[in-house]
Design an enzyme around this catalytic site. Structure first.
Site, PDB file in Angstrom:
ATOM      1  N   HIS A  11     -61.817 -37.609 -72.213  1.00 22.51           N
ATOM      2  CA  HIS A  11     -61.201 -38.481 -71.376  1.00 22.51           C
ATOM      3  C   HIS A  11     -61.754 -38.576 -69.900  1.00 22.51           C
ATOM      4  O   HIS A  11     -62.536 -37.613 -69.432  1.00 22.51           O
ATOM      5  CB  HIS A  11     -59.613 -38.391 -71.205  1.00 22.51           C
ATOM      6  CG  HIS A  11     -59.302 -37.043 -70.400  1.00 22.51           C
ATOM      7  ND1 HIS A  11     -59.341 -36.670 -68.888  1.00 22.51           N
ATOM      8  CD2 HIS A  11     -59.099 -35.706 -70.810  1.00 22.51           C
ATOM      9  CE1 HIS A  11     -59.120 -35.707 -68.788  1.00 22.51           C
ATOM     10  NE2 HIS A  11     -58.798 -34.944 -69.825  1.00 22.51           N
ATOM     11  N   GLY A  24     -53.141 -29.640 -69.134  1.00 20.55           N
ATOM     12  CA  GLY A  24     -52.602 -29.237 -70.516  1.00 20.55           C
ATOM     13  C   GLY A  24     -51.800 -30.439 -71.435  1.00 20.55           C
ATOM     14  O   GLY A  24     -52.323 -31.481 -71.405  1.00 20.55           O
ATOM     15  N   GLU A  89     -54.794 -31.627 -75.554  1.00 25.93           N
ATOM     16  CA  GLU A  89     -55.500 -30.377 -74.763  1.00 25.93           C
ATOM     17  C   GLU A  89     -54.799 -29.262 -74.910  1.00 25.93           C
ATOM     18  O   GLU A  89     -53.479 -29.185 -75.468  1.00 25.93           O
ATOM     19  CB  GLU A  89     -55.583 -30.903 -73.154  1.00 25.93           C
ATOM     20  CG  GLU A  89     -55.960 -29.942 -72.460  1.00 25.93           C
ATOM     21  CD  GLU A  89     -57.201 -29.489 -72.480  1.00 25.93           C
ATOM     22  OE1 GLU A  89     -57.746 -28.807 -73.593  1.00 25.93           O
ATOM     23  OE2 GLU A  89     -58.186 -29.819 -71.704  1.00 25.93           O
TER      24      GLU A  89
END
EC number: 5.4.2.11
Length: 207
Positions: A11, A24, A89
């Protein structure tokens, strides 16, 4: 012969990347720079003459927004897309939302470095890289790889650590090797695979 094409892209820059926070599973969106990075990724893929049959992404906004912007540049907004938390993630647990400098002050530079860079030591309440791979790898093997081998041109927009899982398999890297691999935001990596799922060619569109 069908084309076995797999493109991975991390991303674009998120609001928390900019603020130097552990992100996260928290869900900030892209910054203006991140939006620009995602659009540029789409333009680079278009310049390569690529179109896709299917896309995969995580359930987090920054990856989905990146994918949407890339598909917009490609004129493929309606592309079939699978969203799965297996591609999320790494979960940083108690570190999530903390400034990385503040975390160093709280736990010490050495401990934070161990959590960030070791393969199998998780932060409190979170995942190690090994844990992240344990959920991302089966998804790749069971869902993404069969798509590629069946000739579907496949785009994956995800996160640094979940993409490391895929790269570890594709490039046959050791845990030590994958820990050293840095993935820039918004930079596509183009793989073409052989019928046995090994890599025939790789092109990194950095720069």
């Amino acid at each position: 012969m069908s084309e076995r094409l797999l493109v991975l892209v991390r991303h674009g820059q998120s609001e928390w990347n900019l603020k130097n926070l552990f992100t996260g599973w928290k869900d900030p969106d892209l910054t203006e720079q991140g939006v620009a990075e995602a659009r540029e990724a789409g333009r680079k893929l278009k310049a390569q003459g690529l179109v896709f049959d299917v896309a995969y992404t995580s359930v987090l906004t920054r990856a989905q927004h990146t994918l949407d912007l890339i598909l917009g540049e490609l004129g493929q907004k309606g592309l079939p897309t699978e969203k799965n938390l297996a591609l999320n993630e790494r979960d940083y647990g108690d570190l999530s939302g903390l400034n990385k400098d503040d975390a160093r002050k709280k736990w010490g530079e050495d401990q934070v470095l161990i959590w960030r860079r070791s393969y199998d030591v998780p932060p409190p309440g979170g995942e190690s890289l090994k844990d992240t791979l344990a959920r991302a790898l089966p998804y790749y093997v069971q869902e993404i790889l069969p798509s590629v081998l069946n000739g579907k041109r496949t785009l994956v927009a995800a996160h640094g650590n979940s993409l490391r899982a895929l790269i570890m398999v594709l490039e046959k890297l050791s845990p030590e090797g994958i820990l050293k691999r840095e993935l820039a935001t918004g930079v596509p990596i183009i793989y073409r695979l052989n019928a046995d799922s090994t890599v025939a060619s790789k092109l990194d569109l950095a720069g």
